[in-house]
Design a protein around this motif. Structure first.
Motif, PDB file in Angstrom:
ATOM      1  N   ASN A  72     -10.048 -28.706   8.309  1.00 38.81           N
ATOM      2  CA  ASN A  72     -10.152 -29.406   9.581  1.00 38.81           C
ATOM      3  C   ASN A  72     -11.122 -28.692  10.508  1.00 38.81           C
ATOM      4  OD1 ASN A  72      -7.940 -31.480   9.246  1.00 38.81           O
ATOM      5  ND2 ASN A  72      -6.752 -29.612   8.940  1.00 38.81           N
ATOM      6  N   LEU A  73     -11.774 -29.492  11.360  1.00 36.47           N
ATOM      7  CA  LEU A  73     -12.722 -28.973  12.334  1.00 36.47           C
ATOM      8  C   LEU A  73     -12.327 -29.469  13.711  1.00 36.47           C
ATOM      9  CD1 LEU A  73     -15.409 -27.340  12.444  1.00 36.47           C
ATOM     10  CD2 LEU A  73     -16.612 -29.525  12.343  1.00 36.47           C
ATOM     11  N   PHE A  75     -13.028 -29.862  17.876  1.00 40.03           N
ATOM     12  CA  PHE A  75     -14.145 -30.017  18.804  1.00 40.03           C
ATOM     13  C   PHE A  75     -13.753 -29.650  20.234  1.00 40.03           C
ATOM     14  CE2 PHE A  75     -15.150 -33.594  15.731  1.00 40.03           C
ATOM     15  CZ  PHE A  75     -16.100 -32.873  15.045  1.00 40.03           C
ATOM     16  N   ALA A  76     -14.795 -29.427  21.024  1.00 41.56           N
ATOM     17  CA  ALA A  76     -14.744 -29.347  22.477  1.00 41.56           C
ATOM     18  C   ALA A  76     -15.949 -30.147  22.964  1.00 41.56           C
ATOM     19  CB  ALA A  76     -14.816 -27.891  22.937  1.00 41.56           C
ATOM     20  N   PRO A  77     -16.133 -30.338  24.265  1.00 34.69           N
ATOM     21  CA  PRO A  77     -17.313 -31.083  24.733  1.00 34.69           C
ATOM     22  C   PRO A  77     -18.639 -30.506  24.241  1.00 34.69           C
ATOM     23  CG  PRO A  77     -15.713 -30.902  26.497  1.00 34.69           C
ATOM     24  CD  PRO A  77     -15.186 -30.075  25.363  1.00 34.69           C
ATOM     25  N   SER A  78     -18.664 -29.219  23.878  1.00 37.22           N
ATOM     26  CA  SER A  78     -19.894 -28.590  23.393  1.00 37.22           C
ATOM     27  C   SER A  78     -20.123 -28.781  21.897  1.00 37.22           C
ATOM     28  CB  SER A  78     -19.859 -27.090  23.699  1.00 37.22           C
ATOM     29  OG  SER A  78     -18.740 -26.483  23.071  1.00 37.22           O
ATOM     30  N   GLY A  79     -19.083 -29.256  21.165  1.00 38.32           N
ATOM     31  CA  GLY A  79     -19.200 -29.417  19.723  1.00 38.32           C
ATOM     32  C   GLY A  79     -18.096 -28.669  19.001  1.00 38.32           C
ATOM     33  N   PRO A  80     -18.314 -28.280  17.739  1.00 40.29           N
ATOM     34  CA  PRO A  80     -17.285 -27.583  16.971  1.00 40.29           C
ATOM     35  C   PRO A  80     -16.950 -26.220  17.587  1.00 40.29           C
ATOM     36  CG  PRO A  80     -18.975 -28.455  15.517  1.00 40.29           C
ATOM     37  CD  PRO A  80     -19.505 -28.588  16.904  1.00 40.29           C
ATOM     38  N   VAL A  81     -15.660 -25.917  17.738  1.00 37.03           N
ATOM     39  CA  VAL A  81     -15.235 -24.637  18.314  1.00 37.03           C
ATOM     40  C   VAL A  81     -14.240 -23.902  17.428  1.00 37.03           C
ATOM     41  CG1 VAL A  81     -15.673 -25.287  20.711  1.00 37.03           C
ATOM     42  CG2 VAL A  81     -13.453 -25.801  19.664  1.00 37.03           C
ATOM     43  N   ALA A  82     -13.676 -24.563  16.422  1.00 40.68           N
ATOM     44  CA  ALA A  82     -12.696 -23.913  15.556  1.00 40.68           C
ATOM     45  C   ALA A  82     -12.635 -24.647  14.224  1.00 40.68           C
ATOM     46  CB  ALA A  82     -11.322 -23.880  16.212  1.00 40.68           C
ATOM     47  N   ALA A  83     -12.259 -23.905  13.183  1.00 43.59           N
ATOM     48  CA  ALA A  83     -12.141 -24.482  11.843  1.00 43.59           C
ATOM     49  C   ALA A  83     -10.987 -23.807  11.115  1.00 43.59           C
ATOM     50  CB  ALA A  83     -13.437 -24.293  11.061  1.00 43.59           C
TER      51      ALA A  83
END
Length: 293
Positions: A72-73, A75-83
């Motif tokens: 799983n990936l 997101f935040a408004p900036s894009g991917p933040v955790a995986a």
């Protein structure tokens, strides 16, 4: 009578359907880059499933190695933040002349810039109670760094709207059941430019530059809403008769699912530097023998 005749003709002309122009048809097609950007919300994400195979020669049917990723990936408004994902080496195919067999899985969690590898796959001793090892990104190797960022080894950064716009601009598009199919090809040199240093050469581990030879081709499927469903690529290094080729096949599901990925408990984590000190302490030097040294 002439006035009535003119009016009747005008009504008939107005009622005849007019074929839409290509521009009008495109205006009604969802923009995948915009559809993707709308997914960048806090505590939401997507599920990833990917297979990567490496080949010698474009027509080669025998692969020496490969990787499978599932996870799983977030997101935040900036894009991917955790995986949070698991990866493992694929079995060697029959006829490759190499050992075959299933490999044990590797579990990885990334939160921000911190990357944690499950300690059960570490080859050396690990202190009791430590289930995770936090590695500096520069010690993970190019594959580990790429994989941890977005749970993928694809050469196209689909989470960068500007990259996606450039890819779509040089793609052909056709309707398919459930959505659209985009096809295209780009030189590795050009892909390196639009990726702004994020396109890492899997053969050298360095960012692809202006001297790189080869191409990246793709087939990209989207739904009627414009969201990615599948991406298949062929990343070819060099331009000889038997170049190295990396083929990737990624499936995207559950877009917009609520998702929060957290770091492992602090008391279960050991940093790489501390782990190395622990290993040194375990390997107590053997006293020298004056007669044999």
């Amino acid at each position: 009578m002439r006035r009535w005749a003119v009016l009747a003709v005008a009504v008939l002309i107005a009622s005849v359907p007019v074929a839409a122009s290509p521009a009008a048809a495109q205006a009604g097609t969802p923009d995948p880059a915009r559809a993707l950007k709308r997914q960048f919300r806090d505590e939401h994400g997507v599920r990833i499933s990917e297979t990567t195979r490496y080949f010698f020669g474009k027509k080669s049917k025998v692969s020496g190695s490969g990787t499978r990723i599932s996870g799983n990936l977030q997101f935040a408004p900036s894009g991917p933040v955790a995986a949070d994902f698991t990866w493992w080496d694929l079995p060697r195919p029959k006829g490759a002349g190499l050992p075959s067999g299933k490999s044990a899985p590797y579990r990885v969690i990334r939160v921000g810039k911190n990357v944690y590898d499950a300690a059960d796959r570490y080859p050396g001793p690990v202190p009791e109670g430590k289930e995770w090892i936090r590695f500096p990104n520069n010690h993970r190797g190019s594959m580990g760094r790429d994989m941890a960022w977005d749970a993928s080894l694809q050469p196209i950064n689909v989470y960068d709207p500007s990259t996606m716009k450039a890819v779509l601009k040089c793609s052909t598009r056709k309707p398919v059941p459930g959505g659209f199919l985009y096809r295209g090809v780009m030189s590795r040199k050009e892909m390196g430019k639009i990726s702004k240093g994020a396109f890492i050469d899997w053969a050298s581990g360095r960012a692809v530059g202006g001297k790189s030879k080869g191409t990246v081709s793709w087939q990209l499927w989207t739904g009627r809403d414009g969201l990615l469903k599948r991406l298949v690529t062929a990343d070819t290094v060099g331009a000889g008769k038997d170049p190295l080729v990396k083929r990737g096949d990624t499936r995207y599901t559950d877009w917009g699912r609520p998702l929060v990925i957290t770091a492992p408990p602090a008391d279960e984590v050991i940093d790489e530097a501390d782990l190395l000190e622990y290993i040194r302490a375990q390997n107590t030097p053997i006293p020298p023998d004056d007669k044999n040294t």
